[in-house]
Write an enzyme that holds these catalytic residues in place. Structure first.
Site, mmCIF file in Angstrom:
data_model
loop_
_atom_site.group_PDB
_atom_site.id
_atom_site.type_symbol
_atom_site.label_atom_id
_atom_site.label_comp_id
_atom_site.label_asym_id
_atom_site.label_seq_id
_atom_site.Cartn_x
_atom_site.Cartn_y
_atom_site.Cartn_z
ATOM 1 N N ASN A 14 52.024 35.261 44.658
ATOM 2 C CA ASN A 14 51.003 34.137 45.552
ATOM 3 C C ASN A 14 52.172 34.206 46.960
ATOM 4 O O ASN A 14 51.280 34.117 48.379
ATOM 5 C CB ASN A 14 51.981 32.583 44.911
ATOM 6 C CG ASN A 14 50.481 32.278 44.051
ATOM 7 O OD1 ASN A 14 49.182 31.685 44.506
ATOM 8 N ND2 ASN A 14 51.191 31.942 42.891
ATOM 9 N N ARG A 90 62.681 25.710 40.020
ATOM 10 C CA ARG A 90 63.897 24.554 39.847
ATOM 11 C C ARG A 90 62.997 23.135 40.816
ATOM 12 O O ARG A 90 62.513 23.550 41.545
ATOM 13 C CB ARG A 90 64.733 25.249 41.397
ATOM 14 C CG ARG A 90 64.835 26.570 40.465
ATOM 15 C CD ARG A 90 66.712 26.833 40.962
ATOM 16 N NE ARG A 90 67.212 25.197 40.655
ATOM 17 C CZ ARG A 90 68.647 25.138 39.988
ATOM 18 N NH1 ARG A 90 68.442 25.661 38.811
ATOM 19 N NH2 ARG A 90 69.029 23.978 39.892
ATOM 20 N N HIS A 108 50.291 24.747 41.285
ATOM 21 C CA HIS A 108 50.250 25.037 39.753
ATOM 22 C C HIS A 108 48.704 25.985 39.021
ATOM 23 O O HIS A 108 47.594 24.944 39.962
ATOM 24 C CB HIS A 108 50.662 23.607 40.144
ATOM 25 C CG HIS A 108 50.801 23.472 38.010
ATOM 26 N ND1 HIS A 108 52.467 23.687 38.185
ATOM 27 C CD2 HIS A 108 49.977 22.334 37.319
ATOM 28 C CE1 HIS A 108 52.236 23.424 36.861
ATOM 29 N NE2 HIS A 108 50.759 22.939 35.736
ATOM 30 N N ASP A 140 56.168 15.647 45.967
ATOM 31 C CA ASP A 140 57.179 14.546 45.884
ATOM 32 C C ASP A 140 58.350 14.517 44.843
ATOM 33 O O ASP A 140 58.826 15.756 44.444
ATOM 34 C CB ASP A 140 56.517 13.388 45.481
ATOM 35 C CG ASP A 140 55.829 13.964 44.104
ATOM 36 O OD1 ASP A 140 55.811 14.287 43.587
ATOM 37 O OD2 ASP A 140 54.544 12.599 44.128
ATOM 38 N N GLU A 141 59.653 14.057 44.620
ATOM 39 C CA GLU A 141 59.913 14.108 43.620
ATOM 40 C C GLU A 141 59.998 14.433 42.447
ATOM 41 O O GLU A 141 61.385 14.688 41.542
ATOM 42 C CB GLU A 141 61.063 12.869 43.795
ATOM 43 C CG GLU A 141 61.470 13.109 45.278
ATOM 44 C CD GLU A 141 62.779 12.440 45.475
ATOM 45 O OE1 GLU A 141 63.740 11.930 44.567
ATOM 46 O OE2 GLU A 141 63.247 11.624 46.414
#
Ligand code: GRF
Length: 201
Positions: A14, A90, A108, A140-141
């Site tokens: 990618n 990560r 994804h 986001d988280e």
């Protein structure tokens, strides 16, 4: 010229798609820096071949905040406007995500919110879905949970293995990711809650 930083952990196909799109003038920016948390990542070599500064940052044996801080410093040193995660394995700290709020993308290989996390193609086959695909979303988280920018469906065939399905989805990722990055770099999207409203060129 807007600047993109790409975070990787492996193969970097990618990343290559982003580099190639930039070379064709189809990214709306340039790849300014590549950072990998894995020293042997093939993507680092791809970056060097394209004359893009490539750095290895070791995450092992140190607090997450510490690693994230080092990566943030590298991105700042290269004046990065947009961060693209490309096979980066990560989770980022909230401090990192706040520093680049709304300016971190991930790709994804499933139609999120189905099959987040690891081995999404295996999950798709195990569930028996007839359609999977690729998603580019804002980070986001959570894990693969941010607002969705672009998605494209890929049919699952009876004879598919994890590898054949992954390969067909990957082709779609390589088209979708540069297009999504360009939309953000050119300011052609607006986030309203979970919805990302696009003005496509
Ligand atoms: C891609 O399928 C991407 O969607 C996922 O990990 C894979 C990375 O492949 N997050 P590559 O390193 O870009 O070739």
């Amino acid at each position: 010229m807007k600047k993109v930083g790409v975070l990787i952990s492996g193969r970097g196909s990618n990343l290559q798609a982003l580099v190639d799109a930039a070379a064709r003038g189809e990214l709306g920016g340039e790849i300014a820096v590549v950072v990998s948390n894995v020293e042997s990542a093939a993507g680092l070599e791809r970056a060097r071949k394209a004359a893009v500064p490539a750095h290895f940052c070791d995450h092992r044996g140190r607090p997450r905040e510490d690693f994230d801080q080092e990566v943030l410093q590298l991105l700042a040193a290269h004046h990065v406007d947009l961060v693209c995660l490309a096979g980066f394995m990560r989770l980022l700290s909230s401090r990192f995500i706040r520093a680049y709020a709304g300016r971190i993308l991930n790709v994804h290989p499933s139609l999120l919110p189905a099959f987040p996390g690891r081995e999404p193609q295996r999950q798709a086959l195990a569930y028996g879905v007839k359609v999977s695909g690729a998603t580019v979303h804002l980070v986001d988280e959570g894990l693969d949970s941010g607002p969705i920018l672009l998605q494209e469906a890929v049919p699952v065939r009876g004879a598919d293995t994890e590898e054949t399905l992954a390969a067909r989805i990957l082709e779609v990722e390589h088209r979708l990711y540069p297009r999504a990055a360009r939309i953000v770099l050119e300011g052609r999207c607006r986030v309203e809650g979970r919805r990302v409203l696009l003005e496509e060129a």
